[in-house]
Design a protein around this motif. Structure first.
Motif, mmCIF file in Angstrom:
data_model
loop_
_atom_site.group_PDB
_atom_site.id
_atom_site.type_symbol
_atom_site.label_atom_id
_atom_site.label_comp_id
_atom_site.label_asym_id
_atom_site.label_seq_id
_atom_site.Cartn_x
_atom_site.Cartn_y
_atom_site.Cartn_z
ATOM 1 N N MET A 1 9.050 24.863 16.143
ATOM 2 C CA MET A 1 8.479 23.830 15.276
ATOM 3 C C MET A 1 6.959 23.971 15.224
ATOM 4 O O MET A 1 6.361 23.899 14.156
ATOM 5 N N GLU A 2 6.332 24.213 16.361
ATOM 6 C CA GLU A 2 4.881 24.362 16.408
ATOM 7 C C GLU A 2 4.423 25.596 15.629
ATOM 8 O O GLU A 2 3.389 25.563 14.954
ATOM 9 N N PHE A 3 5.202 26.678 15.702
ATOM 10 C CA PHE A 3 4.882 27.876 14.934
ATOM 11 C C PHE A 3 4.899 27.558 13.439
ATOM 12 O O PHE A 3 3.962 27.895 12.719
ATOM 13 N N LEU B 1 5.796 10.711 14.943
ATOM 14 C CA LEU B 1 6.677 11.538 15.759
ATOM 15 C C LEU B 1 5.858 12.590 16.512
ATOM 16 O O LEU B 1 4.923 13.174 15.970
ATOM 17 N N THR B 2 6.259 12.837 17.751
ATOM 18 C CA THR B 2 5.627 13.901 18.530
ATOM 19 C C THR B 2 6.253 15.234 18.139
ATOM 20 O O THR B 2 7.273 15.279 17.453
ATOM 21 N N ASN B 3 5.665 16.322 18.627
ATOM 22 C CA ASN B 3 6.232 17.640 18.363
ATOM 23 C C ASN B 3 7.654 17.739 18.904
ATOM 24 O O ASN B 3 8.538 18.299 18.249
ATOM 25 N N ASP B 4 7.880 17.211 20.094
ATOM 26 C CA ASP B 4 9.230 17.233 20.676
ATOM 27 C C ASP B 4 10.212 16.447 19.812
ATOM 28 O O ASP B 4 11.347 16.888 19.611
ATOM 29 N N GLU B 5 9.795 15.299 19.298
ATOM 30 C CA GLU B 5 10.677 14.484 18.464
ATOM 31 C C GLU B 5 10.998 15.171 17.133
ATOM 32 O O GLU B 5 12.133 15.118 16.653
ATOM 33 N N ILE B 6 10.001 15.832 16.544
ATOM 34 C CA ILE B 6 10.237 16.559 15.290
ATOM 35 C C ILE B 6 11.203 17.719 15.538
ATOM 36 O O ILE B 6 12.150 17.928 14.775
ATOM 37 N N ALA B 7 10.981 18.454 16.620
ATOM 38 C CA ALA B 7 11.862 19.575 16.959
ATOM 39 C C ALA B 7 13.294 19.097 17.166
ATOM 40 O O ALA B 7 14.245 19.712 16.673
ATOM 41 N N SER B 8 13.439 17.978 17.867
ATOM 42 C CA SER B 8 14.771 17.414 18.114
ATOM 43 C C SER B 8 15.429 16.976 16.801
ATOM 44 O O SER B 8 16.613 17.230 16.574
ATOM 45 N N GLU B 9 14.657 16.347 15.943
ATOM 46 C CA GLU B 9 15.163 15.879 14.645
ATOM 47 C C GLU B 9 15.681 17.040 13.798
ATOM 48 O O GLU B 9 16.665 16.910 13.076
ATOM 49 N N LEU B 10 15.002 18.182 13.875
ATOM 50 C CA LEU B 10 15.359 19.339 13.053
ATOM 51 C C LEU B 10 16.237 20.361 13.778
ATOM 52 O O LEU B 10 16.565 21.411 13.221
ATOM 53 N N PHE B 11 16.584 20.063 15.029
ATOM 54 C CA PHE B 11 17.446 20.939 15.829
ATOM 55 C C PHE B 11 16.854 22.337 16.010
ATOM 56 O O PHE B 11 17.524 23.351 15.818
ATOM 57 N N VAL B 12 15.556 22.363 16.331
ATOM 58 C CA VAL B 12 14.881 23.625 16.631
ATOM 59 C C VAL B 12 14.116 23.468 17.937
ATOM 60 O O VAL B 12 13.875 22.343 18.403
#
Length: 154
Positions: A128-130, A112-123
């Motif tokens: 997410m990167e922080f 998963l990319t950073n964008d995909e992880i952020a989307s998955e977790l609704f943040v």
């Protein structure tokens, strides 16, 4: 030497000082941490409270660097008992992660990319990167490629 010094008495400080000097010339870091703790515990009895704090902080730093709870706990306890205010212990393992950091690091080793992880977790991606950066710092790693060795097997 530490065993002989554990009997306490007038020669205790001298014996522990000798033990510390001897161990400083070796790579027996945990033994040195224990000897420093013992020395720091008895120094106030002979009026050397400032030197005691110095030795106990050395023991604590050494034990933390080696990742030894068995050596860290006694040094921390003696410092507290002496009225010192030791810094907070370093948090550098999986148990130090917040719930959100844990969720992110469990998703990060995958594809998963950073964008995909952020989307998955609704943040937000930046949020997410922080959290991922904070998790890397706490785990003592530098990137996703190190996560596999830093995380316990599921």
């Amino acid at each position: 030497m530490r065993t002989r010094a554990s009997r306490r008495g007038p020669a205790c400080v001298e014996t522990l000082t000798d033990a510390v000097a001897l161990l400083e010339s070796t790579t027996a870091w945990l033994d040195l941490a224990h000897a420093l703790t013992d020395l720091g515990a008895v120094l106030p009895q002979s009026g050397h409270t400032e030197q005691s704090g110095t030795r106990l902080r050395q023991a604590l730093d050494l034990a933390e660097a080696q990742g030894s709870t068995a050596a860290t706990e006694p040094a921390h306890a003696v410092l507290l008992a002496a009225g010192a205010r030791p810094r907070r212990r370093r948090q550098t393992d999986v148990t130090a992660l917040t719930r959100q950091e844990s969720r992110i690091v469990m998703l990060a080793p995958g594809r998963l990319t950073n964008d995909e992880i952020a989307s998955e977790l609704f943040v937000a991606r930046r949020t997410m990167e922080f959290h991922l950066t904070q998790a890397f710092r706490k785990l003592g790693i530098y990137g996703r490629h190190d996560l596999a060795r830093a995380l316990p097997r599921a």
